[in-house]
Structure formats: C-alpha cells, structure tokens
Design an enzyme around this catalytic site. Structure first.
Site, short mmCIF file in Angstrom:
data_model
loop_
_atom_site.label_atom_id
_atom_site.label_comp_id
_atom_site.label_asym_id
_atom_site.label_seq_id
_atom_site.Cartn_x
_atom_site.Cartn_y
_atom_site.Cartn_z
N GLY A 15 54.63 38.88 13.51
CA GLY A 15 53.60 38.81 14.05
C GLY A 15 53.65 37.00 14.45
O GLY A 15 54.24 36.58 14.40
N GLN A 16 52.40 36.46 14.76
CA GLN A 16 52.03 35.17 15.45
C GLN A 16 52.54 34.28 14.46
O GLN A 16 53.10 32.86 14.91
CB GLN A 16 51.60 35.11 15.56
CG GLN A 16 49.60 34.85 15.52
CD GLN A 16 48.62 34.63 15.80
OE1 GLN A 16 49.09 33.60 16.47
NE2 GLN A 16 47.69 34.74 15.04
N ARG A 93 41.41 42.18 11.62
CA ARG A 93 39.75 43.14 10.89
C ARG A 93 39.20 43.74 12.50
O ARG A 93 39.32 43.11 13.17
CB ARG A 93 38.39 42.00 10.32
CG ARG A 93 37.60 42.70 10.15
CD ARG A 93 36.32 41.59 10.21
NE ARG A 93 36.53 40.48 8.88
CZ ARG A 93 35.35 39.82 9.04
NH1 ARG A 93 34.39 40.84 8.38
NH2 ARG A 93 35.15 38.81 7.83
N GLN A 113 53.11 47.26 -1.82
CA GLN A 113 54.50 46.30 -2.21
C GLN A 113 54.46 45.25 -3.63
O GLN A 113 55.31 44.88 -3.75
CB GLN A 113 53.49 44.82 -0.96
CG GLN A 113 54.05 45.37 0.70
CD GLN A 113 53.67 44.16 1.74
OE1 GLN A 113 53.32 42.81 1.22
NE2 GLN A 113 53.72 44.69 2.36
N GLY A 130 48.67 36.89 3.84
CA GLY A 130 47.85 37.97 4.94
C GLY A 130 46.34 37.31 4.01
O GLY A 130 46.62 38.05 3.29
N ASP A 159 44.84 25.00 4.12
CA ASP A 159 43.53 23.90 4.00
C ASP A 159 43.69 22.81 3.33
O ASP A 159 42.96 21.92 3.92
CB ASP A 159 43.24 24.59 3.45
CG ASP A 159 42.41 26.88 3.56
OD1 ASP A 159 41.82 26.65 4.38
OD2 ASP A 159 42.41 27.56 2.95
N ARG A 162 44.72 20.65 6.54
CA ARG A 162 43.28 20.38 7.86
C ARG A 162 42.83 18.77 7.11
O ARG A 162 42.28 17.91 8.01
CB ARG A 162 42.66 21.66 7.01
CG ARG A 162 42.69 23.18 8.54
CD ARG A 162 42.28 24.08 8.03
NE ARG A 162 42.97 25.33 9.36
CZ ARG A 162 43.02 26.65 9.01
NH1 ARG A 162 42.61 26.97 7.84
NH2 ARG A 162 43.45 27.63 9.99
N HIS A 187 40.65 31.10 -0.86
CA HIS A 187 40.47 30.70 1.07
C HIS A 187 39.65 31.07 1.82
O HIS A 187 40.06 32.29 2.75
CB HIS A 187 42.71 30.85 1.32
CG HIS A 187 43.01 30.95 2.99
ND1 HIS A 187 43.02 29.95 3.53
CD2 HIS A 187 42.70 31.94 3.49
CE1 HIS A 187 43.44 29.62 4.98
NE2 HIS A 187 43.01 31.34 5.13
#
Ligand code: NAX
Length: 326
Positions: A15-16, A93, A113, A130, A159, A162, A187
C-alpha cells in the site's frame, strides 16, 4: 557485525503508506546503527505480485542494516517471532459504505491478526495504523489475551505532528520548540489536540499565541480535518506523513523521553483521566525506552473535558459496533 536484530512485521506492505515506511525502516534510522532489521511483510494474496516489486526496490537500496525480507499472505507466518508489528493494512471505504460498515469489515481483519500475533516474540510491541486505528487495536488486543496490554498502541503521532506544525507556523517558532502536545481520544475528527498544555519554547502555547479564538476554532478544526484536506488537495490520503508518524511512534516508544516532555499515542486506558478501562484512547505518554507511563496530573479545564467526552463517546459507540468481536 551488527549487535542485535530487530524483526519487524508490517501489514499492507504493497500500500501507499508502506511504500514510504518500509524504506525508512530498512534504512536503519529507527533502531540505530547497531541494530540489523529483518522485515516480514504481510499482504493479501492478490497484492503479493506488486509487493514483489517493492521488495525489488528495497533490494536495490542495498541498505547495509536490512538483513532479510520475507513476504507472505499468512499472518501466522508473518508475525512469527517479531519484536514489532506495524498493522497498516486495512480495507478502504467503498462508495456508499457507512463508517459502521467499514468498522465491521476491518474488524474481521484485526480479529485474525490478533490471534496470529500470539506467534510473535515475547517482547512484541504492536502499533496499529489502519483505520479506525483505536478500535482496530481494541479488537486485535482482545483477540490476543496472552499479549499484555502494555504492548498495544494506536497511532496519533501524525495528528500530534500536524498540531506541532500548525503551532510552529502561527508562532514563527521552529517545530522542535513545540513540546508537550497531546492528542486526546480517537484518531478521527473528534480528537482533542490539547493546545492548553502544549508549550512553545518552554512557555505555555496560550502565552505565545494569545489569539484564543484561533486556538479554540481554527487550530482545532485544521488538525481534526487535516486528513480530509490532504485527500482533497492530493487526490489520495496522507501517506509519507503517516509513515513518518509511525516512525516517530516507534522511536518515541523505544527511547527515553526527554525530560519535561511527553509524546502522543493511543493506549488501552487504565482508568486515567476518567476514561473507562480498556478503551484505546490517545494520551500523553512518557517512555524509558522499554516501558511507558501515562503522564498524570495534567490540568484540564471545562473546554478540555467537553472535547474529551465527545471523543470518548465516539470510541464507546465504535466499541459497541464491534462488541461481538471482542
Ligand atoms: P492502501 O489502500 O494504499 O494500502 C492498504 C494495503 O493494505 C493494500 O495494499 C491492501 O492490499 C492491504 N491489506 C488489506 N487487507 C489486508 C490484510 N488483511 N492483511 C494485509 N494487508 C492487507 O492504504 P494506505 O494509504 O497505505 O493506508 C492504510 C491505512 O492507514 C488505512 O486504513 C488508512 O485509513 C490508515 N491511515 C491511518 C492514519 C493514522 O494516523 N492512524 C493516517 C493515514 C491513513 O489514513
């Protein structure tokens, strides 16, 4: 020869976020120059061919400390003997999907998991990235009762970064002078980035930035909605900054916290600040490198209490949505 080896499992490896995270883990910057790194990469079966391409690129970096890379779609194999597990992989989503549907779809992943994580090393620490990361962490933790509660974390470092960046830009101070930042709660857009207890150059942020209206409104909502703003501008969700948040989280938990400061991470509540036990809630935390403690005695005013209650209510409703998975 390297002195020790850190085995790290990472999910969602094609994934990214992981396209940035894996290279920073492989470079050795997290665990230092004396620690070799082994990466155990976990993806769903259809993404394994793409992951092989990522492994080729990791090979092509010739990182001196990156000793071994394995890939698998089987979490039992992927989590075997690891010292750290970074759970990034989750289903995105889809159109028309409600938040509750997404929580249930992803919840199933974290049940499996959690069970597989019991194969990890006895000193394993788990960071869930995730989304919804607090509740996914709650699910995995409740499906791995053998692993003690002080080893589970959900990421609020992005967060917090940021918030630091907004306070630095507004005050003109360099970002390293912004300390004591807490993201209380979830989050999500209900999080409470605590500017009342943050410091700028050692002084209360509210003494340096005297525009309380800006702090209570613009600052708060910018941090709460930053993820959505990045998606709008970039056409994709935060990736490199999220990977950076994961790196910061692991480093913060693996090193002694500088005197007087703390960092932000979500951990299972022990009842601190009136949060019900077990809820995975963002707190101010200090570490000695192996063990952590929730910082006690932080002053909270009426404004803070209200925000903390709102984010707790959201976490309790997420917990109710997944109660049959706990
Ligand atoms: P991508 O969709 O690019 O990658 C996710 C990868 O996970 C995919 O390659 C997918 O195949 C894989 N995956 C799905 N189910 C899996 C499973 N059961 N086992 C292993 N791998 C699985 O998403 P990306 O942008 O990398 O984001 C990953 C997650 O991070 C998302 O849930 C996202 O919402 C969350 N984020 C969390 C943040 C935080 O601060 N806690 C911030 C950034 C990000 O939004």
């Amino acid at each position: 020869m390297s002195k020790k080896t850190m085995k790290v499992a990472v999910t969602g490896a094609a994934g990214q976020i992981d396209y940035s995270l894996l290279f920073r883990l492989g470079s050795g910057e997290v665990f230092g120059p004396d620690t070799a790194v082994e990466l155990q990469l976990i993806e769903i079966e259809p993404a394994l061919p793409a992951l092989e391409g990522v492994v080729m690129e990791l090979d092509d970096c010739a990182f001196p400390l990156l000793q071994k890379i394995s890939i698998t779609a089987d979490p039992n194999e992927g989590f075997k003997d690891v010292n750290w597990a970074i759970l990034v992989g989750a289903a995105p989503r889809k159109d028309g999907m409600e938040r509750g549907d997404l929580i249930k779809v992803n919840g199933g992943i974290f049940v499996g998991q959690g069970k597989a994580l019991t194969k990890a090393a006895s000193d394993v620490r788990i960071l869930v990235v995730g989304n919804p990361c607090n509740t996914n962490c709650l699910i995995a933790m409740n499906n791995a009762k053998e692993i003690s509660r002080d080893r589970w974390f959900a990421m609020t470092a992005l967060d917090a970064n940021r918030a630091k960046s907004q306070l630095a830009q507004k005050s003109g101070a360099p970002s390293h002078q912004i300390t004591n930042v807490t993201i209380w709660g979830n989050h999500s857009a209900t999080q409470y980035p605590d500017f009342y207890n943050a410091k700028i150059g050692g002084k209360p942020a509210t003494e340096v930035i005297t525009d309380l209206n800006w702090l209570q409104n613009d600052f708060l909502s910018t941090v709460q909605k930053r993820g959505a703003a990045v998606i709008k501008a970039r056409g994709a969700s935060s990736a490199a900054s999220a990977a950076n948040g994961a790196i910061d989280s692991i480093r913060n938990l693996s090193q002694a916290t500088p005197a007087g400061d703390w960092f932000s991470v979500a951990v299972p509540s022990d009842g601190s600040y009136g949060i019900p036990e077990g809820i995975v809630y963002g707190y101010p935390v200090r570490s000695d490198g192996s063990k952590y403690e929730i910082v006690q005695g932080i002053e909270l005013n009426e404004f803070a209490h209200e925000k903390m209650k709102a984010t707790l209510a959201e976490l309790e409703s997420e917990r109710d949505t997944v109660k049959d998975m706990l």
